[in-house]
Design a protein around this motif. Structure first.
Motif, PDB file in Angstrom:
ATOM      1  N   GLU A  92       0.815  -1.220   0.000  1.00 26.21           N
ATOM      2  CA  GLU A  92       0.000   0.000   0.000  1.00 26.21           C
ATOM      3  C   GLU A  92       0.851   1.274   0.000  1.00 26.21           C
ATOM      4  O   GLU A  92       0.315   2.382  -0.133  1.00 26.21           O
ATOM      5  N   ILE A  93       2.148   1.150   0.151  1.00 28.17           N
ATOM      6  CA  ILE A  93       3.042   2.315   0.153  1.00 28.17           C
ATOM      7  C   ILE A  93       3.252   2.793  -1.275  1.00 28.17           C
ATOM      8  O   ILE A  93       3.677   2.026  -2.147  1.00 28.17           O
ATOM      9  N   THR A  94       2.959   4.058  -1.520  1.00 27.59           N
ATOM     10  CA  THR A  94       3.174   4.625  -2.853  1.00 27.59           C
ATOM     11  C   THR A  94       4.595   5.168  -2.970  1.00 27.59           C
ATOM     12  O   THR A  94       5.246   5.460  -1.965  1.00 27.59           O
ATOM     13  N   PRO A  95       5.097   5.321  -4.196  1.00 26.97           N
ATOM     14  CA  PRO A  95       6.417   5.925  -4.358  1.00 26.97           C
ATOM     15  C   PRO A  95       6.502   7.313  -3.736  1.00 26.97           C
ATOM     16  O   PRO A  95       7.542   7.692  -3.190  1.00 26.97           O
ATOM     17  N   GLU A  96       5.414   8.088  -3.810  1.00 30.93           N
ATOM     18  CA  GLU A  96       5.404   9.422  -3.229  1.00 30.93           C
ATOM     19  C   GLU A  96       5.576   9.354  -1.712  1.00 30.93           C
ATOM     20  O   GLU A  96       6.314  10.159  -1.127  1.00 30.93           O
ATOM     21  N   GLU A  97       4.895   8.408  -1.075  1.00 29.14           N
ATOM     22  CA  GLU A  97       5.018   8.287   0.377  1.00 29.14           C
ATOM     23  C   GLU A  97       6.406   7.785   0.761  1.00 29.14           C
ATOM     24  O   GLU A  97       6.984   8.237   1.751  1.00 29.14           O
ATOM     25  N   TRP A  98       6.953   6.852  -0.002  1.00 32.19           N
ATOM     26  CA  TRP A  98       8.317   6.381   0.241  1.00 32.19           C
ATOM     27  C   TRP A  98       9.298   7.558   0.215  1.00 32.19           C
ATOM     28  O   TRP A  98      10.129   7.713   1.102  1.00 32.19           O
ATOM     29  N   ARG A  99       9.172   8.390  -0.817  1.00 25.00           N
ATOM     30  CA  ARG A  99      10.081   9.529  -0.933  1.00 25.00           C
ATOM     31  C   ARG A  99       9.880  10.512   0.220  1.00 25.00           C
ATOM     32  O   ARG A  99      10.857  11.091   0.726  1.00 25.00           O
ATOM     33  N   ARG A 100       8.651  10.727   0.645  1.00 26.89           N
ATOM     34  CA  ARG A 100       8.393  11.637   1.765  1.00 26.89           C
ATOM     35  C   ARG A 100       9.053  11.127   3.036  1.00 26.89           C
ATOM     36  O   ARG A 100       9.685  11.888   3.775  1.00 26.89           O
ATOM     37  N   ILE A 101       8.917   9.837   3.312  1.00 28.90           N
ATOM     38  CA  ILE A 101       9.524   9.258   4.514  1.00 28.90           C
ATOM     39  C   ILE A 101      11.040   9.395   4.456  1.00 28.90           C
ATOM     40  O   ILE A 101      11.690   9.763   5.446  1.00 28.90           O
ATOM     41  N   MET A 102      11.623   9.136   3.308  1.00 26.94           N
ATOM     42  CA  MET A 102      13.071   9.255   3.171  1.00 26.94           C
ATOM     43  C   MET A 102      13.520  10.706   3.316  1.00 26.94           C
ATOM     44  O   MET A 102      14.573  10.988   3.913  1.00 26.94           O
ATOM     45  N   ARG A 103      12.734  11.637   2.795  1.00 23.91           N
ATOM     46  CA  ARG A 103      13.106  13.050   2.897  1.00 23.91           C
ATOM     47  C   ARG A 103      13.099  13.520   4.349  1.00 23.91           C
ATOM     48  O   ARG A 103      14.017  14.207   4.795  1.00 23.91           O
ATOM     49  N   VAL A 104      12.048  13.174   5.074  1.00 25.37           N
ATOM     50  CA  VAL A 104      11.940  13.639   6.455  1.00 25.37           C
ATOM     51  C   VAL A 104      12.922  12.910   7.371  1.00 25.37           C
ATOM     52  O   VAL A 104      13.602  13.540   8.198  1.00 25.37           O
ATOM     53  N   ASN A 105      13.002  11.595   7.241  1.00 22.40           N
ATOM     54  CA  ASN A 105      13.776  10.796   8.193  1.00 22.40           C
ATOM     55  C   ASN A 105      15.260  10.712   7.886  1.00 22.40           C
ATOM     56  O   ASN A 105      16.067  10.503   8.803  1.00 22.40           O
ATOM     57  N   LEU A 106      15.630  10.864   6.624  1.00 22.23           N
ATOM     58  CA  LEU A 106      17.034  10.667   6.258  1.00 22.23           C
ATOM     59  C   LEU A 106      17.654  11.890   5.589  1.00 22.23           C
ATOM     60  O   LEU A 106      18.750  12.323   5.963  1.00 22.23           O
ATOM     61  N   GLU A 107      16.957  12.474   4.626  1.00 21.95           N
ATOM     62  CA  GLU A 107      17.535  13.631   3.941  1.00 21.95           C
ATOM     63  C   GLU A 107      17.572  14.863   4.851  1.00 21.95           C
ATOM     64  O   GLU A 107      18.549  15.622   4.831  1.00 21.95           O
ATOM     65  N   ALA A 108      16.522  15.068   5.649  1.00 21.72           N
ATOM     66  CA  ALA A 108      16.492  16.247   6.527  1.00 21.72           C
ATOM     67  C   ALA A 108      17.658  16.270   7.516  1.00 21.72           C
ATOM     68  O   ALA A 108      18.270  17.325   7.694  1.00 21.72           O
ATOM     69  N   PRO A 109      18.001  15.151   8.192  1.00 19.69           N
ATOM     70  CA  PRO A 109      19.187  15.192   9.044  1.00 19.69           C
ATOM     71  C   PRO A 109      20.466  15.555   8.290  1.00 19.69           C
ATOM     72  O   PRO A 109      21.337  16.245   8.832  1.00 19.69           O
ATOM     73  N   PHE A 110      20.576  15.100   7.035  1.00 22.54           N
ATOM     74  CA  PHE A 110      21.720  15.498   6.207  1.00 22.54           C
ATOM     75  C   PHE A 110      21.717  17.003   5.976  1.00 22.54           C
ATOM     76  O   PHE A 110      22.736  17.687   6.166  1.00 22.54           O
ATOM     77  N   LEU A 111      20.555  17.546   5.572  1.00 23.57           N
ATOM     78  CA  LEU A 111      20.472  18.975   5.293  1.00 23.57           C
ATOM     79  C   LEU A 111      20.757  19.804   6.542  1.00 23.57           C
ATOM     80  O   LEU A 111      21.478  20.806   6.492  1.00 23.57           O
ATOM     81  N   LEU A 112      20.200  19.404   7.664  1.00 26.43           N
ATOM     82  CA  LEU A 112      20.389  20.148   8.907  1.00 26.43           C
ATOM     83  C   LEU A 112      21.831  20.088   9.376  1.00 26.43           C
ATOM     84  O   LEU A 112      22.416  21.095   9.779  1.00 26.43           O
TER      85      LEU A 112
END
Length: 241
Positions: A92-112
């Motif tokens: 039930e996970i869409t590609p859009e939701e996968w990308r959102r989870i990765m952005r918040v949980n993994l990419e955001a710590p990198f950016l910060l």
């Protein structure tokens, strides 16, 4: 001694609020960064700067940091706490939701972390703390993208520790079990998720935000400068590293 400054993401409620209050109690000046206002946290923290912004947006991160530095002048600690953890079957996970989870949980710590690094270097020392999850060890089948993002954050923690060690900046991760917060109640609480996890632990109670405070304070302590690249599993014995 110099008063130290900490930035906590997701500080409006739950674990982030608990961390902000605990750091203030230890004498830190605290800034909280969240998508929403943080009136409850601000009431509990004497020297507090409320920052509102999207942690996945570089421009908003920069604007928040400019305000923080304008108020406090320096930064010593970053706690990458904000995250999302939807629970549903993998198909039930869409590609859009996968990308959102990765952005918040993994990419955001990198950016910060990239954004605050000049300030940590200028301070002459620093602490980066990433909040991961014991779910990387228990691997719940309804949280595949969440587990993948948090495992990636552990890898980020380890490699970044090697990169920043020469600057007297440590990088560590804390892996809680399922913590009872308002967000977790909405996400997994209704279907008995807390009780299911509790029954897998050797400490037979549901984890509270306060259960993580002593570990956070230990990791950011001035005397913990030789601890880096580690993941501290604080999960009531639900899993072992």
């Amino acid at each position: 001694m110099e008063t130290r400054t900490a930035l906590v993401t997701g500080a409006a409620q739950g674990l982030g609020q608990e961390f902000a209050v605990a750091l203030a109690g230890r004498g830190y000046r605290v800034a909280g960064l969240d998508l929403v206002p943080q009136p409850e946290t601000a009431e509990k923290v004497l020297d507090y700067v409320e920052l509102i912004g999207d942690i996945t947006d570089e421009a908003q991160i920069r604007q928040a940091l400019d305000h923080l530095i304008g108020q406090f002048g320096t930064l010593h600690v970053l706690v990458n706490n904000a995250g999302v953890y939807p629970s549903r079957p993998f198909e039930e996970i869409t590609p859009e939701e996968w990308r959102r989870i990765m952005r918040v949980n993994l990419e955001a710590p990198f950016l910060l972390t990239r954004a605050v690094l000049p300030y940590l270097k200028a301070a002459g020392r620093g602490r980066v703390v990433n909040i991961v999850s014991a779910a990387v060890l228990t691997a719940p089948p309804t949280m595949v993208p969440y587990v993948a993002s948090k495992m990636g954050l552990i890898g980020f923690t380890r490699s970044l520790a090697a990169a920043l060690g020469p600057y007297d900046i440590t990088v560590n991760a804390i892996a809680p079990s399922m913590v009872r917060t308002a967000t977790a109640e909405r996400t997994v609480g209704a279907d008995g998720g807390f009780e299911h996890v509790r029954d897998q632990q050797v400490v037979p109670r549901i984890q509270q935000p306060s259960d993580l405070v002593s570990t956070l304070l230990y990791v950011v302590d001035e005397g913990s400068g030789f601890l880096t690249g580690q993941t501290l599993n604080v999960s009531g014995g639900s899993a072992y590293l």
